[in-house]
Scaffold this motif. Structure first.
Motif, PDB file in Angstrom:
ATOM      1  N   VAL A  34       2.283  -0.166 -14.005  1.00  0.00           N
ATOM      2  CA  VAL A  34       1.441  -0.936 -13.084  1.00  0.00           C
ATOM      3  C   VAL A  34       0.600  -1.941 -13.862  1.00  0.00           C
ATOM      4  N   LYS A  35       0.030  -1.518 -14.985  1.00  0.00           N
ATOM      5  CA  LYS A  35      -0.775  -2.440 -15.796  1.00  0.00           C
ATOM      6  C   LYS A  35       0.059  -3.632 -16.257  1.00  0.00           C
ATOM      7  N   ARG A  36       1.326  -3.399 -16.585  1.00  0.00           N
ATOM      8  CA  ARG A  36       2.200  -4.490 -17.015  1.00  0.00           C
ATOM      9  C   ARG A  36       2.493  -5.467 -15.872  1.00  0.00           C
ATOM     10  N   LYS A  37       2.436  -4.979 -14.640  1.00  0.00           N
ATOM     11  CA  LYS A  37       2.766  -5.802 -13.485  1.00  0.00           C
ATOM     12  C   LYS A  37       1.551  -6.516 -12.880  1.00  0.00           C
ATOM     13  N   GLU A  38       0.349  -6.127 -13.255  1.00  0.00           N
ATOM     14  CA  GLU A  38      -0.864  -6.652 -12.610  1.00  0.00           C
ATOM     15  C   GLU A  38      -0.929  -8.176 -12.626  1.00  0.00           C
ATOM     16  N   LYS A  39      -0.682  -8.809 -13.765  1.00  0.00           N
ATOM     17  CA  LYS A  39      -0.784 -10.271 -13.845  1.00  0.00           C
ATOM     18  C   LYS A  39       0.223 -10.949 -12.922  1.00  0.00           C
ATOM     19  N   ASP A  40       1.440 -10.421 -12.887  1.00  0.00           N
ATOM     20  CA  ASP A  40       2.468 -10.967 -12.011  1.00  0.00           C
ATOM     21  C   ASP A  40       2.060 -10.806 -10.548  1.00  0.00           C
ATOM     22  N   TRP A  41       1.502  -9.668 -10.191  1.00  0.00           N
ATOM     23  CA  TRP A  41       1.069  -9.424  -8.817  1.00  0.00           C
ATOM     24  C   TRP A  41      -0.078 -10.364  -8.424  1.00  0.00           C
ATOM     25  N   VAL A  42      -1.002 -10.601  -9.348  1.00  0.00           N
ATOM     26  CA  VAL A  42      -2.098 -11.536  -9.074  1.00  0.00           C
ATOM     27  C   VAL A  42      -1.533 -12.929  -8.800  1.00  0.00           C
ATOM     28  N   LEU A  43      -0.575 -13.354  -9.599  1.00  0.00           N
ATOM     29  CA  LEU A  43       0.053 -14.668  -9.384  1.00  0.00           C
ATOM     30  C   LEU A  43       0.733 -14.747  -8.023  1.00  0.00           C
ATOM     31  N   LYS A  44       1.385 -13.680  -7.611  1.00  0.00           N
ATOM     32  CA  LYS A  44       2.045 -13.673  -6.301  1.00  0.00           C
ATOM     33  C   LYS A  44       1.017 -13.766  -5.175  1.00  0.00           C
ATOM     34  N   LEU A  45      -0.083 -13.063  -5.297  1.00  0.00           N
ATOM     35  CA  LEU A  45      -1.136 -13.142  -4.276  1.00  0.00           C
ATOM     36  C   LEU A  45      -1.751 -14.541  -4.228  1.00  0.00           C
ATOM     37  N   LYS A  46      -1.935 -15.142  -5.402  1.00  0.00           N
ATOM     38  CA  LYS A  46      -2.446 -16.519  -5.435  1.00  0.00           C
ATOM     39  C   LYS A  46      -1.460 -17.469  -4.773  1.00  0.00           C
ATOM     40  N   HIS A  47      -0.171 -17.244  -5.026  1.00  0.00           N
ATOM     41  CA  HIS A  47       0.874 -18.055  -4.396  1.00  0.00           C
ATOM     42  C   HIS A  47       0.822 -17.925  -2.873  1.00  0.00           C
ATOM     43  N   ASP A  48       0.403 -16.762  -2.379  1.00  0.00           N
ATOM     44  CA  ASP A  48       0.254 -16.526  -0.936  1.00  0.00           C
ATOM     45  C   ASP A  48      -1.000 -17.192  -0.371  1.00  0.00           C
ATOM     46  N   GLY A  49      -1.813 -17.822  -1.248  1.00  0.00           N
ATOM     47  CA  GLY A  49      -2.994 -18.544  -0.783  1.00  0.00           C
ATOM     48  C   GLY A  49      -4.309 -17.784  -0.899  1.00  0.00           C
ATOM     49  N   TRP A  50      -4.307 -16.659  -1.584  1.00  0.00           N
ATOM     50  CA  TRP A  50      -5.519 -15.851  -1.737  1.00  0.00           C
ATOM     51  C   TRP A  50      -6.266 -16.230  -3.001  1.00  0.00           C
ATOM     52  N   GLU A  51      -7.581 -16.136  -2.952  1.00  0.00           N
ATOM     53  CA  GLU A  51      -8.394 -16.223  -4.160  1.00  0.00           C
ATOM     54  C   GLU A  51      -8.611 -14.786  -4.635  1.00  0.00           C
ATOM     55  N   ILE A  52      -8.351 -14.533  -5.906  1.00  0.00           N
ATOM     56  CA  ILE A  52      -8.346 -13.160  -6.424  1.00  0.00           C
ATOM     57  C   ILE A  52      -9.464 -12.966  -7.434  1.00  0.00           C
ATOM     58  N   GLN A  53     -10.157 -11.860  -7.300  1.00  0.00           N
ATOM     59  CA  GLN A  53     -11.089 -11.367  -8.307  1.00  0.00           C
ATOM     60  C   GLN A  53     -10.615  -9.968  -8.694  1.00  0.00           C
ATOM     61  N   THR A  54     -10.683  -9.651  -9.963  1.00  0.00           N
ATOM     62  CA  THR A  54     -10.292  -8.324 -10.420  1.00  0.00           C
ATOM     63  C   THR A  54     -11.540  -7.546 -10.786  1.00  0.00           C
ATOM     64  N   PHE A  55     -11.542  -6.271 -10.420  1.00  0.00           N
ATOM     65  CA  PHE A  55     -12.631  -5.372 -10.772  1.00  0.00           C
ATOM     66  C   PHE A  55     -12.021  -4.206 -11.534  1.00  0.00           C
ATOM     67  N   SER A  56     -12.233  -4.181 -12.840  1.00  0.00           N
ATOM     68  CA  SER A  56     -11.741  -3.089 -13.677  1.00  0.00           C
ATOM     69  C   SER A  56     -12.773  -1.965 -13.672  1.00  0.00           C
ATOM     70  N   VAL A  57     -12.402  -0.828 -13.126  1.00  0.00           N
ATOM     71  CA  VAL A  57     -13.307   0.321 -13.105  1.00  0.00           C
ATOM     72  C   VAL A  57     -13.664   0.715 -14.535  1.00  0.00           C
ATOM     73  N   PHE A  58     -12.673   0.735 -15.413  1.00  0.00           N
ATOM     74  CA  PHE A  58     -12.927   1.117 -16.800  1.00  0.00           C
ATOM     75  C   PHE A  58     -13.953   0.202 -17.467  1.00  0.00           C
ATOM     76  N   GLN A  59     -13.742  -1.109 -17.360  1.00  0.00           N
ATOM     77  CA  GLN A  59     -14.662  -2.060 -18.004  1.00  0.00           C
ATOM     78  C   GLN A  59     -16.071  -1.943 -17.446  1.00  0.00           C
ATOM     79  N   ASN A  60     -16.191  -1.747 -16.148  1.00  0.00           N
ATOM     80  CA  ASN A  60     -17.519  -1.624 -15.545  1.00  0.00           C
ATOM     81  C   ASN A  60     -18.191  -0.309 -15.903  1.00  0.00           C
TER      82      ASN A  60
END
Length: 193
Positions: free
Chosen positions: A43-69
């Motif tokens: 899933v971690k390997r696919k995250e960037k690709d999935w974000v790009l697909k959502l952006k292509h669908d017209g969404w603005e994306i913000q990521t919230f990493s539970v670990f980093q926070n």
């Protein structure tokens, strides 16, 4: 195409259609993409690709990493040095250390839920927005994501996607990481698992 990509595409379609406002699961736009805990790295390997697909669908994306926070909260807490020193004196007392860290994370004024709300407040006014919540496994053993979902209910317009390592055991019932007890308190759309 992998089952992870199939499930993600199914999620994209559900988001495009929007939620049924009369659903018995609630009114908020919470979506869970559920996958086997053994698939966390995939899933971690696919995250960037999935974000790009959502952006292509017209969404603005913000990521919230539970670990980093979680790490920012712990590092920024004045008591962390005290807990860390106590842990060095008794390094095998995991229960005490985890309890101390949990207290830091559930703090109402600067804990994890306040970090979620802070990020959502900055992002909430945008027209087509999605917050992608990653690294949920970092909540173990401190709390479960259902606690956070309950605190966010009814407060934000943002669509929230949780990348959830666990098992789906019913329509609204999930097992975090596959070994926590079943929890049926989720008021969200579940895909996969």
């Amino acid at each position: 195409m992998s089952y992870l990509d199939n499930n993600f595409n199914q999620l994209r379609e559900k988001i495009k259609k929007g939620r049924d406002t009369f659903s018995n699961k609630g009114y908020d736009n919470f979506y869970y993409l559920i996958f086997e805990p053994s698939e966390i790295l995939s899933v971690k390997r696919k995250e960037k690709d999935w974000v790009l697909k959502l952006k292509h669908d017209g969404w603005e994306i913000q990521t919230f990493s539970v670990f980093q926070n979680i790490w920012k909260i712990i590092e920024g807490n004045k008591r962390w040095e005290i807990y860390k020193n106590a842990g060095e004196k008794n390094p095998l007392d995991w229960d005490k250390m985890n309890l101390s860290l949990r207290e830091i994370l559930i703090n109402e004024t600067n804990g994890l839920i306040s970090k979620f709300k802070e990020k959502l407040n900055k992002f909430n006014e945008k027209e087509k927005n999605i917050m992608l919540v990653t690294d949920i496994e970092a909540l173990h053993p401190y709390m479960r994501i259902g606690t956070i979902e309950a605190q966010l209910q009814g407060q934000f317009n943002t669509t929230i996607i949780f990348l959830y390592p666990g098992k789906r055991t019913g329509d609204t019932t999930l097992k975090f990481l596959g070994f926590y007890p079943e929890d049926g308190n989720y008021r969200s759309v579940h895909i996969g698992g």
